[in-house]
Design an enzyme around this catalytic site. Structure first.
Site, mmCIF file in Angstrom:
data_model
loop_
_atom_site.group_PDB
_atom_site.id
_atom_site.type_symbol
_atom_site.label_atom_id
_atom_site.label_comp_id
_atom_site.label_asym_id
_atom_site.label_seq_id
_atom_site.Cartn_x
_atom_site.Cartn_y
_atom_site.Cartn_z
ATOM 1 N N SER A 239 -3.758 -53.923 -26.204
ATOM 2 C CA SER A 239 -2.877 -54.273 -25.097
ATOM 3 C C SER A 239 -1.516 -54.744 -25.590
ATOM 4 O O SER A 239 -1.403 -55.394 -26.635
ATOM 5 C CB SER A 239 -3.525 -55.391 -24.276
ATOM 6 N N TYR B 57 4.043 -52.551 -22.879
ATOM 7 C CA TYR B 57 4.796 -52.953 -21.693
ATOM 8 C C TYR B 57 6.268 -52.820 -22.048
ATOM 9 O O TYR B 57 6.720 -53.354 -23.063
ATOM 10 C CB TYR B 57 4.446 -54.385 -21.276
ATOM 11 N N THR C 54 2.703 -48.281 -20.060
ATOM 12 C CA THR C 54 2.205 -48.560 -18.714
ATOM 13 C C THR C 54 3.371 -48.601 -17.739
ATOM 14 O O THR C 54 4.301 -49.383 -17.909
ATOM 15 C CB THR C 54 1.462 -49.896 -18.700
ATOM 16 N N LYS D 295 0.832 -44.213 -18.663
ATOM 17 C CA LYS D 295 -0.366 -44.758 -18.015
ATOM 18 C C LYS D 295 0.006 -45.415 -16.686
ATOM 19 O O LYS D 295 0.952 -46.201 -16.618
ATOM 20 C CB LYS D 295 -1.007 -45.810 -18.922
ATOM 21 N N HIS E 110 -4.516 -49.306 -12.555
ATOM 22 C CA HIS E 110 -4.592 -50.594 -13.244
ATOM 23 C C HIS E 110 -5.823 -51.395 -12.756
ATOM 24 O O HIS E 110 -5.756 -52.614 -12.581
ATOM 25 C CB HIS E 110 -3.305 -51.400 -13.004
#
Lengths: 380, 380, 380, 380
Positions: C125, C147, C173, C255, C279
């Site tokens: 992540s 991110y 993402t 994503k 998500h």
């Protein structure tokens, strides 16, 4: 009967509040449950097998969605219908329900009096607890529902009595040539007829009595057994309708049809009308919802045929939905029986007035002045 | 077996009341739950994974709605079917269910005796608790269900024994080349075979015994382990059916098919019939409902092929729905196992008679005299 | 990793029984709930708003029904996939999940070790509790989820570190340019970042640290506030992908796409692949189910594009359903986080092995040997 | 009003946490239930009959699934709408709700002040507890909702007062020519008007007062009875709209339409806009969901007509769904009334800000900058 325009809501409060009646179908059912022996309540409330059809009858009404019109000028309304010569101030009748003496000692007499008081006709059950003639004495507004026994002479005698007593039509039930498989009754081991309920027409019938070795008051169980013996009639076919037509000048409605082809067969064999019904989900578990069957039947028989329906009507808006989907009128069953259980004749009247008020309000809020204004577009 | 016309309802009361049996599928299940160890009950009642397929099997029957015909003259009925030479008085058989000794000490013998008493044939499980020969001694009415092991000699030996013992067909299960993922069993850590259940055919088989270092009564765990070792057979393909056909003159039905293309493959490779099934939702969680698969399979193989189904049949009306959607007959599984748990042979008989009575009544109320009268229009 | 053919069931019992792990998704969730602070559990388990999308994600998998093939010869299987150069022994990866230190002190390190032990790659992540470099030290099998901050220099620094540390792809993402409205977190007043969780990449990043007035260990709240300040990036548009491509030689997957037109835009702007996702229902409440979106996206991008999906995968059969409906592989999220909560690295491994065993068994029971055998007809 | 880009989540936490307000529609409803007398709560929360339409209103929003776009550049947003000259910073208004004094002593004044504080306009109910003029004194942002009485002079007087007081439009409600059948109110025997609530416009009206034998403060029940006497207006038809147009220069919106043909009739007879509504499920039980009706109405009137909707809006994502399905803006009703019950003006403001924040976040997460960006493809 028709409510004062503009007084609908106040009337409803009055109906409910002034007499402390239940207000919703669920409340009536609960009050009836409290008032009755479990076996009697379950005989009325229950259905065949897993009760899938009973649930589906209600679900079909729930699925149908209304598309009301606004500003259509509904101050003056006439909700009455005329069905083969029978008038009702509202587009519903009281369905034939047998063995009402398990629900209230006044049984069919209470219903007949409520019918006379409100003007809403009743259809007397062929398995009533009160004789054809005693009910007839309460007023002129009624049809007679016939169970077609395997004994033609008994059947003919009952039909002749109904005609003589002034009933306006014979509603012959074809979905109950034998009783359905009802889990609740089997669990209770309860069959009302064995306890002497619902046999008034038999016990008062000279042809039937001639079949007995001893009169019913001397050997009630033997008489009940004989009644049960003549009841099932699995051999019946559509051509047999000709025989029934030969027994009476009254119009004959065929009740218990759920297929379009069967409805056409009924009319071809001389029926004056159809009652789409699955017997309130009490006969063949898994049968299609009566409201769905209504759509098919109306499509099959065309706009002119007389088509009523029952099975699942609980609210005034249900009546409107059935009219929009093809019914000329509907029969209301369990609701008035719960009224009878809760308050005898007065309870039946209260139920009739509540549903009538709901129908009237549904007409007002949907932009309808008469039953003739209802069209298919009312339901999405 | 066939109930007296006109006596259906009374028969039902007698069946239920006189013997104090449960009346509904839910009641039988509850009574069985009370009678069994939790692990044994869950082995029978449970399914694969989240049990989605198990729920969907029932939901598919619930979705199917019947369209009964009225006044079709059903006084004389013949509900019997003939399936590859096997006759049953009703359009259902007893499904093969393994390891019945976890449910009742009489296990398959009780079932065989109930089958003989009612005339409704059983399909003996390949994982039975009673030998092929001992079950055969109870009567002639039966098929043999085969698990096709990874050991061809053991498989051939079992098939030969079934043929020699007079079984009328081999029903080879293709959806269980290895056991499914069953949450309940995993939670209990329970595999009946490890406790010696369901291995009667193995332990009585000379070829299998020759594989063992010690006979089963000396080393039961070792014998069970050997049975589990020969059980999985992931390498199987359709062409392998030719080998199986070479082992027996009996007709072979392929059980566990849920796709039309697979059903055609089975017939092309010599199967005499198909049993549409998802093993009662016990193998692949998420598989289509068996009733939905039946429609696809019948469409794929045409009207002449022999097609049975199981997975989800609980009531007489379910039997009728399956017939209408293409089955020549159905197999009933868990219901009779619950009967066995509750009352041994007598319990199995009671379940058979209840379902038979429901089927008969469903025929009466739907206007059907024979299985041949059932057509697709019976289901909406 | 691949289970022994024929040993699937025994393996499952071993996996479950020998270690006393939970067995079903519901049990894992319950055990995790018991192990965690309510706010931490709800942060993981909860979704946006009314959680309608979270429910719908699961419902879409429930609606999809499998159509398994029989007798397809599945003794030899290879469940592996290769995705832009990354191999997994099974068609699923571990989804990127942030702030794992609220779940277990070992956080991402435990996941990385479980990934290394099983060979199933993880996607680290961008809001991890362990640095890019520390996770990389555990093994080579991983992608990096990015991110995309409103600070290009910080973003570029993080990407460069991931590339330098050997990550095989950047999964950017796009559905979380700002956090969703999550009722449970709002009720708890809980934002993990404010408590210092999930900021490891920030706090270890030289460019980010240069933005701070005081280092994170001196002023953790100030550093967290700065991280939150650079997080939202509402101005992003598809053409900005060109800038990101200029920062790295790694392939970039996008994503968070749920529309076919967006998927095409992503590929047109240089994405190497798509991850269909909402998500886990944590961003826009009311969004379409990810499985439904997958069908649309695959139809839009054609058979050759690399398409993964997540959101709603709980069981091995879910993996198979997603493959049948167009995914090259899926990401599993909450299940492994519950494993982490229950048992740290060992719990993550147990979850991976359970799902892998379920996938393997689903392949066996569906007649599949490789992921390439899966076709659209597997789902009804 | 518009939230700072990038601060959405923090704003939400602040809104909720700092003031200890409820967070979800369900929590607001529960808190309001706790704050109110049961009869008052049920008057607000309840619907007609079985409340089927009330449930269906919510279910229709639940069924609608969003298809958000990613990376659309939403840093700068303008959520405002302009409706017949009335601007709102967000695409919703406060619906007209009568008899608010049963909920909070500040009643409509509290709402008017919350509207002024947030800039979100209110539509003053025709059955308000505060006079037209007193509400007008709180600020310029408002429309007036008219109940069209059977007394033309009273109706004209009220309309003239609204125009004189600066209201921007007349929203005439056509679905409440008489009150619906509401089980909860009938059960409570509660009609707020009989207790003097909701009659401020009547009691302050010189034409109405001239109808009374004694002023309202001397004979409140007599005055209430007179108000109820002029309320029902079942005779209304579409051509009557011409008369209403003759009473005012304000644009007239017709509220309570659920059919496309009725919407066209409204526009043909001079309406400036339509409010699709089933009165929150309070009038005709069984009516179609307002969101479904919206689709039909928009299709019937084309893209240019002004169409608002209410009935079922609970969340910011509901607002977005309604916009995507054809609404220019929506009205929010029960949510702000619960806010009023819980916290007076401050509670109304909190509800407005929560929904506004949710709308804003839904725009961000769906790739929308303005209401004009919303298109039909946003909903699956």
């Amino acid at each position: 009967m028709t409510l004062d325009p503009g007084q609908v809501f106040q009337n409803a409060i009055y109906i409910a509040g002034a007499h402390d009646w239940p207000l919703t179908p669920a409340e009536w059912e609960e009050r009836a449950r409290a008032a009755l022996e479990p076996a009697a309540f379950d005989y009325v409330a229950g259905g065949a097998g897993s009760e899938a059809t009973m649930r589906e009858n209600l679900a079909a009404f729930e699925r149908a969605r209304l598309r009301p019109r606004m500003l259509a000028g509904t101050a003056e309304r006439d909700l009455s219908v005329e069905l083969l010569g029978l008038r009702s101030p509202v587009p519903f009748l009281l369905a034939p329900v047998g063995t009402l003496s398990i629900v209230h000692p006044d049984a069919d007499l209470a219903v007949a009096r409520a019918a006379a008081a409100t003007g809403v006709p009743m259809v007397l059950s062929g398995a009533a607890s009160t004789t054809i003639e005693d009910v007839a004495a309460e007023g002129p507004l009624r049809w007679f529902q016939l169970y077609w026994f395997n004994d033609r002479e008994v059947t003919a005698s009952v039909v002749a009595r109904a005609e003589a007593a002034g009933y306006g039509a014979v509603v012959v039930t074809v979905d109950t040539i034998v009783l359905g498989w009802r889990d609740r009754d089997l669990r209770h081991g309860f069959l009302p007829f064995l306890a002497g309920h619902g046999l008034a027409h038999f016990f008062s019938d000279p042809v039937f009595r001639a079949r007995l070795e001893a009169p019913p008051d001397e050997d009630p169980l033997g008489a009940a057994a004989q009644a049960l013996a003549v009841f099932p009639n699995l051999a019946l076919t559509w051509p047999d309708l000709a025989w029934l037509r030969g027994q009476t000048r009254l119009p004959i409605l065929v009740k218990g049809v759920v297929r379009g082809d069967d409805a056409r067969l009924a009319l071809e064999h001389g029926a004056a009308g159809i009652v789409v019904s699955n017997h309130g989900g009490r006969q063949l578990d898994g049968s299609v919802a009566a409201l769905d069957a209504l759509v098919e039947v109306r499509a099959a028989v065309g706009p002119e045929a007389t088509v009523l329906m029952d099975s699942g009507v609980r609210r005034g808006t249900d009546v409107l939905k059935a009219l929009a989907l093809g019914a000329d009128a509907v029969l209301v069953g369990r609701p008035f029986v719960y009224g009878l259980a809760v308050g005898g004749q007065a309870g039946v009247e209260a139920v009739i007035r509540q549903i009538a008020a709901e129908v009237d309000l549904a007409f007002v809020l949907s932009g309808l002045r008469t039953v003739g204004d209802v069209d298919r577009s009312l339901v999405a």
